[in-house]
Design a protein around this motif. Structure first.
Motif, mmCIF file in Angstrom:
data_model
loop_
_atom_site.group_PDB
_atom_site.id
_atom_site.type_symbol
_atom_site.label_atom_id
_atom_site.label_comp_id
_atom_site.label_asym_id
_atom_site.label_seq_id
_atom_site.Cartn_x
_atom_site.Cartn_y
_atom_site.Cartn_z
ATOM 1 N N PHE A 19 -37.545 -15.413 4.731
ATOM 2 C CA PHE A 19 -38.287 -16.258 5.671
ATOM 3 C C PHE A 19 -39.521 -15.543 6.208
ATOM 4 C CE2 PHE A 19 -34.550 -18.867 5.480
ATOM 5 C CZ PHE A 19 -35.028 -20.143 5.748
ATOM 6 N N GLY A 20 -39.485 -14.214 6.223
ATOM 7 C CA GLY A 20 -40.696 -13.478 6.581
ATOM 8 C C GLY A 20 -41.802 -13.733 5.579
ATOM 9 N N ARG A 21 -41.438 -13.767 4.281
ATOM 10 C CA ARG A 21 -42.410 -14.057 3.241
ATOM 11 C C ARG A 21 -42.903 -15.501 3.334
ATOM 12 N NH1 ARG A 21 -43.875 -11.718 -1.518
ATOM 13 N NH2 ARG A 21 -43.718 -9.871 -0.182
ATOM 14 N N LEU A 22 -41.980 -16.445 3.590
ATOM 15 C CA LEU A 22 -42.375 -17.851 3.741
ATOM 16 C C LEU A 22 -43.328 -18.027 4.920
ATOM 17 C CD1 LEU A 22 -38.976 -19.689 3.091
ATOM 18 C CD2 LEU A 22 -40.997 -19.691 1.601
ATOM 19 N N ALA A 23 -43.054 -17.293 6.008
ATOM 20 C CA ALA A 23 -43.921 -17.380 7.184
ATOM 21 C C ALA A 23 -45.342 -16.944 6.841
ATOM 22 C CB ALA A 23 -43.357 -16.516 8.319
ATOM 23 N N LYS A 24 -45.457 -15.912 6.009
ATOM 24 C CA LYS A 24 -46.786 -15.435 5.632
ATOM 25 C C LYS A 24 -47.540 -16.452 4.776
ATOM 26 C CE LYS A 24 -45.873 -11.357 3.934
ATOM 27 N NZ LYS A 24 -46.113 -9.992 3.385
ATOM 28 N N PHE A 25 -46.792 -17.244 4.001
ATOM 29 C CA PHE A 25 -47.435 -18.265 3.181
ATOM 30 C C PHE A 25 -48.171 -19.284 4.046
ATOM 31 C CE2 PHE A 25 -44.331 -17.541 -0.538
ATOM 32 C CZ PHE A 25 -45.260 -16.718 -1.175
ATOM 33 N N VAL A 26 -47.635 -19.536 5.236
ATOM 34 C CA VAL A 26 -48.284 -20.484 6.146
ATOM 35 C C VAL A 26 -49.039 -19.757 7.257
ATOM 36 C CG1 VAL A 26 -46.745 -22.397 5.668
ATOM 37 C CG2 VAL A 26 -46.099 -20.734 7.417
ATOM 38 N N LEU A 382 -55.521 -11.694 18.705
ATOM 39 C CA LEU A 382 -55.970 -10.421 18.138
ATOM 40 C C LEU A 382 -56.995 -10.644 17.013
ATOM 41 C CD1 LEU A 382 -52.542 -8.550 18.129
ATOM 42 C CD2 LEU A 382 -54.552 -7.949 19.498
ATOM 43 N N GLU A 383 -56.830 -11.736 16.265
ATOM 44 C CA GLU A 383 -57.807 -12.067 15.217
ATOM 45 C C GLU A 383 -59.153 -12.428 15.837
ATOM 46 O OE1 GLU A 383 -56.103 -15.193 12.887
ATOM 47 O OE2 GLU A 383 -55.445 -13.836 11.304
ATOM 48 N N LYS A 384 -59.133 -13.287 16.857
ATOM 49 C CA LYS A 384 -60.371 -13.727 17.489
ATOM 50 C C LYS A 384 -61.089 -12.576 18.183
ATOM 51 C CE LYS A 384 -59.381 -18.652 18.129
ATOM 52 N NZ LYS A 384 -60.554 -19.082 17.353
ATOM 53 N N SER A 385 -60.315 -11.583 18.622
ATOM 54 C CA SER A 385 -60.924 -10.427 19.277
ATOM 55 C C SER A 385 -61.498 -9.442 18.269
ATOM 56 C CB SER A 385 -59.887 -9.715 20.156
ATOM 57 O OG SER A 385 -58.905 -9.087 19.348
ATOM 58 N N GLY A 386 -61.227 -9.685 16.978
ATOM 59 C CA GLY A 386 -61.735 -8.816 15.925
ATOM 60 C C GLY A 386 -60.907 -7.572 15.690
ATOM 61 N N GLU A 387 -59.657 -7.558 16.207
ATOM 62 C CA GLU A 387 -58.816 -6.355 16.077
ATOM 63 C C GLU A 387 -57.764 -6.487 14.983
ATOM 64 O OE1 GLU A 387 -57.573 -4.701 19.766
ATOM 65 O OE2 GLU A 387 -59.594 -4.787 20.598
ATOM 66 N N ILE A 388 -57.745 -7.619 14.312
ATOM 67 C CA ILE A 388 -56.929 -7.794 13.106
ATOM 68 C C ILE A 388 -57.870 -8.190 11.975
ATOM 69 C CG2 ILE A 388 -55.311 -9.304 11.897
ATOM 70 C CD1 ILE A 388 -53.634 -9.470 14.337
ATOM 71 N N ILE A 389 -57.847 -7.421 10.934
ATOM 72 C CA ILE A 389 -58.568 -7.795 9.717
ATOM 73 C C ILE A 389 -57.506 -8.077 8.675
ATOM 74 C CG2 ILE A 389 -60.197 -7.061 7.945
ATOM 75 C CD1 ILE A 389 -61.427 -5.191 10.019
ATOM 76 N N VAL A 390 -57.235 -9.355 8.432
ATOM 77 C CA VAL A 390 -56.156 -9.749 7.545
ATOM 78 C C VAL A 390 -56.579 -9.538 6.100
ATOM 79 C CG1 VAL A 390 -54.581 -11.587 6.856
ATOM 80 C CG2 VAL A 390 -55.397 -11.450 9.214
ATOM 81 N N PRO A 391 -55.903 -8.658 5.370
ATOM 82 C CA PRO A 391 -56.239 -8.443 3.955
ATOM 83 C C PRO A 391 -55.835 -9.641 3.125
ATOM 84 C CG PRO A 391 -54.295 -7.186 4.533
ATOM 85 C CD PRO A 391 -54.779 -7.801 5.801
ATOM 86 N N LYS A 392 -56.350 -9.691 1.901
ATOM 87 C CA LYS A 392 -56.026 -10.821 1.029
ATOM 88 C C LYS A 392 -54.556 -10.847 0.679
ATOM 89 C CE LYS A 392 -60.639 -11.121 -0.991
ATOM 90 N NZ LYS A 392 -61.434 -11.009 -2.233
ATOM 91 N N LYS A 393 -53.952 -9.681 0.576
ATOM 92 C CA LYS A 393 -52.540 -9.617 0.228
ATOM 93 C C LYS A 393 -51.894 -8.573 1.106
ATOM 94 C CE LYS A 393 -49.363 -9.416 -3.671
ATOM 95 N NZ LYS A 393 -49.232 -9.207 -5.122
ATOM 96 N N ILE A 394 -50.914 -9.009 1.909
ATOM 97 C CA ILE A 394 -50.257 -8.120 2.843
ATOM 98 C C ILE A 394 -48.904 -7.729 2.334
ATOM 99 C CG2 ILE A 394 -49.466 -7.851 5.217
ATOM 100 C CD1 ILE A 394 -51.348 -10.196 5.925
ATOM 101 N N LYS A 395 -48.640 -6.454 2.321
ATOM 102 C CA LYS A 395 -47.329 -5.979 1.861
ATOM 103 C C LYS A 395 -46.269 -6.326 2.863
ATOM 104 C CE LYS A 395 -49.133 -2.087 -0.798
ATOM 105 N NZ LYS A 395 -49.109 -0.608 -0.959
ATOM 106 N N SER A 396 -45.076 -6.653 2.378
ATOM 107 C CA SER A 396 -43.980 -6.987 3.267
ATOM 108 C C SER A 396 -43.490 -5.722 3.956
ATOM 109 C CB SER A 396 -42.818 -7.613 2.495
ATOM 110 O OG SER A 396 -43.235 -8.802 1.909
#
Length: 396
Positions: A19-26, A382-396
């Motif tokens: 479910f952690g992986r499913l959560a990342k899909f959305v 955290l994203e809007k503040s610019g402190e998270i840069i979400v990579p294209k593929k995040i390791k579990s």
């Protein structure tokens, strides 16, 4: 029975991963997936983890909370506080009392009992850092907002305990109990905080001394694990705050031990399965049918507490002249509530037993709602503040 627990732990881990992986899909944080996995495995749906079995995993929850508190404390480097001054303390006070004042005032205005309103307002101050810390760790958030958040949530429990102590004193005075000792009622939360910091400080000094004779990571892991557990247990035994004690354990250690990075690396490598089980069990412990009993007072509590936290954090940020992103986005990251708040349910119920059941339903329901929404709100902030840069593929 033992074999059943073993297979349950295995299934919880598999469900958490899935479910952690499913959560990342959305585009949701992993922790949201863990909570949903627990909800599905619990009494509300498949009942694979019945209530009695959820209760039997309480020791895992205590261990996880101890590690989370230690992790928060390890961010308490004095070099950082010399740089930012007392700003985190002021913000922790304003965001906590923002929730206290707004929840209490709103409930009284809507005609609810004053004693019930005061106690719910006091409980509203508490913030559970677990979900937010998981979001920070997952996305490797870094920056001034993240640093301020870690500092504020570390202080938050102390402020919440003091606020609740004064609230119980007021309620006891309103109840006109002849056996009430006002002086002791005021000193109780102060004692809890002081003894917790003493225990954490002593533990960290002892840990540093023992590290001299043990250099291997495997040995140090055992030492860290043992100190977190014993600090948690002793604090609970002497009516201190286990979370504050474990925070102090990490907070003092980070300032007296030179190789703190190795300690953090060791705990980070060990804690993921414990945290996953903790959040799955937390999700399983909630019965979704209880939502029907939350009522108007519960809905007001859920909404107004968040508004109070956000306004208080904004005000504290303005008073201490913080960056605009801290003033604007710190509040949404302070939404989750569990840990200390769940412990205060019992105290509040004893003070006004006629409302004990209602308090329990309100806090349990709000805790679940915040647990689902909180990590998402924290990630967005955290994203809007610019402190998270979400990579294209995040390791579990």
């Amino acid at each position: 029975m033992e074999s059943k627990i073993i297979i349950e732990v295995a299934i919880m881990l598999f469900a958490g991963i899935g479910f952690g992986r499913l959560a990342k899909f959305v585009k949701l944080p992993n922790v949201t997936g863990y909570l949903i996995a627990g909800l599905l495995l619990g009494p509300s749906f498949f009942n694979f983890l019945p209530v009695n079995m959820v209760n039997s995993f309480s020791v895992i929850s205590s261990i996880a909370l101890g590690f989370i508190a230690f992790s928060i404390g390890s961010e308490f480097n004095l070099a950082y506080f010399k740089k930012v001054g007392i700003s985190p303390v002021i913000i922790a006070i304003t965001e906590s009392f923002g929730a206290i004042i707004l929840v209490t005032g709103t409930l009284i205005i809507f005609g609810f009992d004053a004693k019930l309103s005061i106690l719910l307002g006091a409980i509203a101050a508490a913030t559970a850092p677990a979900q937010t810390i998981m979001v920070i760790n997952q996305y490797k958030a870094k920056g001034s907002l993240t640093s301020m958040l870690m500092s504020v949530v570390a202080i938050d429990d102390a402020v919440a305990l003091i606020g609740f102590g004064f609230a119980t004193t007021i309620v006891e005075m309103m109840s006109s109990s002849l056996n009430t000792n006002i002086f002791i009622s005021i000193l109780t939360p102060i004692y809890s905080i002081v003894i917790s910091f003493i225990l954490g400080g002593v533990g960290s000094i002892l840990m540093k001394l023992i590290f001299r004779w043990f250099k291997k990571s495997s040995n140090r892991l055992c030492i860290i694990f043992a100190f977190i557990l014993i600090t948690y247990w002793v604090a609970e035994s002497v009516n201190g705050s286990p979370l504050l004690a474990c925070m102090a354990l990490g907070g003092v250690l980070v300032n007296i031990y030179e190789d703190i990075e190795s300690v953090i690396k060791i705990t980070d490598s060990f804690s993921p399965p414990i945290f996953m089980i903790f959040f799955v069990v937390s999700g399983a412990g909630f019965e979704i049918s209880a939502l029907s009993g939350i009522g108007v007072i519960g809905l007001l509590y859920v909404v107004v507490r968040v508004i109070g936290k956000m306004l208080g954090a904004w005000l504290g940020g303005k008073i201490t002249k913080q960056e605009e992103k801290i003033c604007k986005y710190l509040g949404p990251t302070l939404m989750p509530q569990a840990g200390v708040a769940l412990g205060l349910i019992v105290v509040a119920g004893n003070l006004i037993p006629e409302y004990a059941a209602q308090i329990r339903v309100i806090i349990l329901c709000s805790t679940f709602i915040y647990s689902i929404i909180g990590p998402v709100a924290a990630k967005i902030a955290l994203e809007k503040s610019g402190e998270i840069i979400v990579p294209k593929k995040i390791k579990s």
